[in-house]
Design a protein around this motif. Structure first.
Motif, short mmCIF file in Angstrom:
data_model
loop_
_atom_site.label_atom_id
_atom_site.label_comp_id
_atom_site.label_asym_id
_atom_site.label_seq_id
_atom_site.Cartn_x
_atom_site.Cartn_y
_atom_site.Cartn_z
N TYR A 122 33.42 42.07 34.98
CA TYR A 122 33.24 40.61 35.06
C TYR A 122 31.84 40.31 34.56
O TYR A 122 30.94 41.14 34.64
N LEU A 123 31.66 39.11 34.04
CA LEU A 123 30.36 38.67 33.54
C LEU A 123 29.91 37.45 34.34
O LEU A 123 30.65 36.47 34.47
N LEU A 124 28.72 37.54 34.89
CA LEU A 124 28.14 36.40 35.62
C LEU A 124 27.89 35.28 34.62
O LEU A 124 27.24 35.49 33.59
N VAL A 125 28.39 34.10 34.91
CA VAL A 125 28.19 32.95 34.03
C VAL A 125 27.07 32.06 34.55
O VAL A 125 26.09 31.82 33.87
N ILE B 290 30.52 44.26 43.12
CA ILE B 290 31.87 44.62 42.68
C ILE B 290 32.82 43.50 43.10
O ILE B 290 32.77 43.03 44.24
N TYR B 291 33.67 43.10 42.17
CA TYR B 291 34.72 42.12 42.46
C TYR B 291 36.03 42.68 41.91
O TYR B 291 36.08 43.08 40.74
N TYR C 142 27.90 24.80 46.91
CA TYR C 142 27.40 25.83 45.99
C TYR C 142 28.56 26.48 45.27
O TYR C 142 29.58 26.80 45.89
N ILE C 143 28.40 26.69 43.98
CA ILE C 143 29.45 27.33 43.18
C ILE C 143 28.87 28.48 42.37
O ILE C 143 27.73 28.41 41.89
N LEU C 144 29.66 29.53 42.27
CA LEU C 144 29.35 30.70 41.44
C LEU C 144 30.52 30.87 40.48
O LEU C 144 31.67 30.75 40.89
N ILE C 145 30.23 31.14 39.22
CA ILE C 145 31.28 31.32 38.23
C ILE C 145 31.07 32.65 37.51
O ILE C 145 29.96 32.94 37.03
N ILE C 146 32.15 33.47 37.47
CA ILE C 146 32.13 34.71 36.71
C ILE C 146 33.29 34.67 35.73
O ILE C 146 34.25 33.93 35.91
N GLU C 147 33.18 35.47 34.68
CA GLU C 147 34.20 35.49 33.63
C GLU C 147 34.86 36.86 33.60
O GLU C 147 34.18 37.89 33.63
N GLU C 148 36.19 36.86 33.51
CA GLU C 148 36.95 38.10 33.53
C GLU C 148 37.01 38.74 32.14
O GLU C 148 37.29 38.06 31.15
N LYS D 63 38.98 32.31 27.73
CA LYS D 63 38.68 33.32 28.75
C LYS D 63 39.10 32.80 30.12
O LYS D 63 39.23 31.59 30.33
N ILE D 64 39.26 33.72 31.06
CA ILE D 64 39.55 33.35 32.44
C ILE D 64 38.25 33.40 33.23
O ILE D 64 37.54 34.40 33.23
N ARG D 65 37.95 32.29 33.89
CA ARG D 65 36.78 32.22 34.74
C ARG D 65 37.21 32.10 36.19
O ARG D 65 38.19 31.39 36.49
#
Length: 168
Positions: A139-142, A40-41, A128-134, A116-118
């Motif tokens: 949210y969607l894991l990118v 959850i975010y 290390y980077i993690l990117i999700i999309e709003e 879209k907003i990431r």
């Protein structure tokens, strides 16, 4: 070497002699972290893209374990991504951590990408980077990956600095 963040899992050991079994093992971790339950975010679930499936595995799994060569539709396993398969969920769950020497290097910022907003979660010391999309109600894991080269990390830090300057 033990990492200083107790919530950041150790790297997964990979059996390169039997890639099929290793891939299945990594996929079970992915299923546990993103399908059987969701992180959850900001009070919204983080979902993953299922299609197109490849060999019965979700598309999102390959974004966490493979790299895409420019102009190429085939994904090549990225051992550094594979070793960190347990990190994306933990980074989402612990993004608000405030422990010194553990969490003070987490940079989070938003950027617009194709309308879209990431949201970028950058763990600087771990590179290390993690990117999700709003989206409206989720949210969607990118993707998520380790920076092999320092200059790419520096570029992301400049993006972070530029985004925080916009907010001032």
């Amino acid at each position: 070497m033990k990492n200083k963040c107790q919530w950041l899992p150790e790297l997964v050991e990979l059996d390169l002699n039997n890639w099929e079994n290793t891939s299945d093992f990594l996929y079970r971790i992915f299923l546990e972290d993103f399908i059987k339950s969701r992180p959850i975010y900001n009070d919204k679930g983080v979902y993953v893209r299922r299609h197109p499936e490849y060999n019965g595995k979700h598309d999102a799994y390959f974004h966490l374990t493979c790299k895409m060569e420019e102009g190429c539709s085939d994904r090549t396993p990225d051992l550094e991504r594979c070793k960190r398969i347990k990190w994306p969920r933990k980074l989402i769950e612990n993004h608000m951590c405030s422990r010194p020497n553990c969490c003070n290097d987490i940079k989070i910022w938003k950027e617009r990408y194709r309308g879209k907003i990431r949201i970028n979660f950058l763990k600087v010391k771990a590179r290390y980077i993690l990117i999700i999309e709003e989206h409206d109600d989720y949210y969607l894991l990118v993707t998520a990956f380790h920076f092999e080269f320092q200059h790419r990390m520096i570029k992301k830090l400049k993006e972070y600095d530029a985004s925080t300057n916009k907010l001032r």
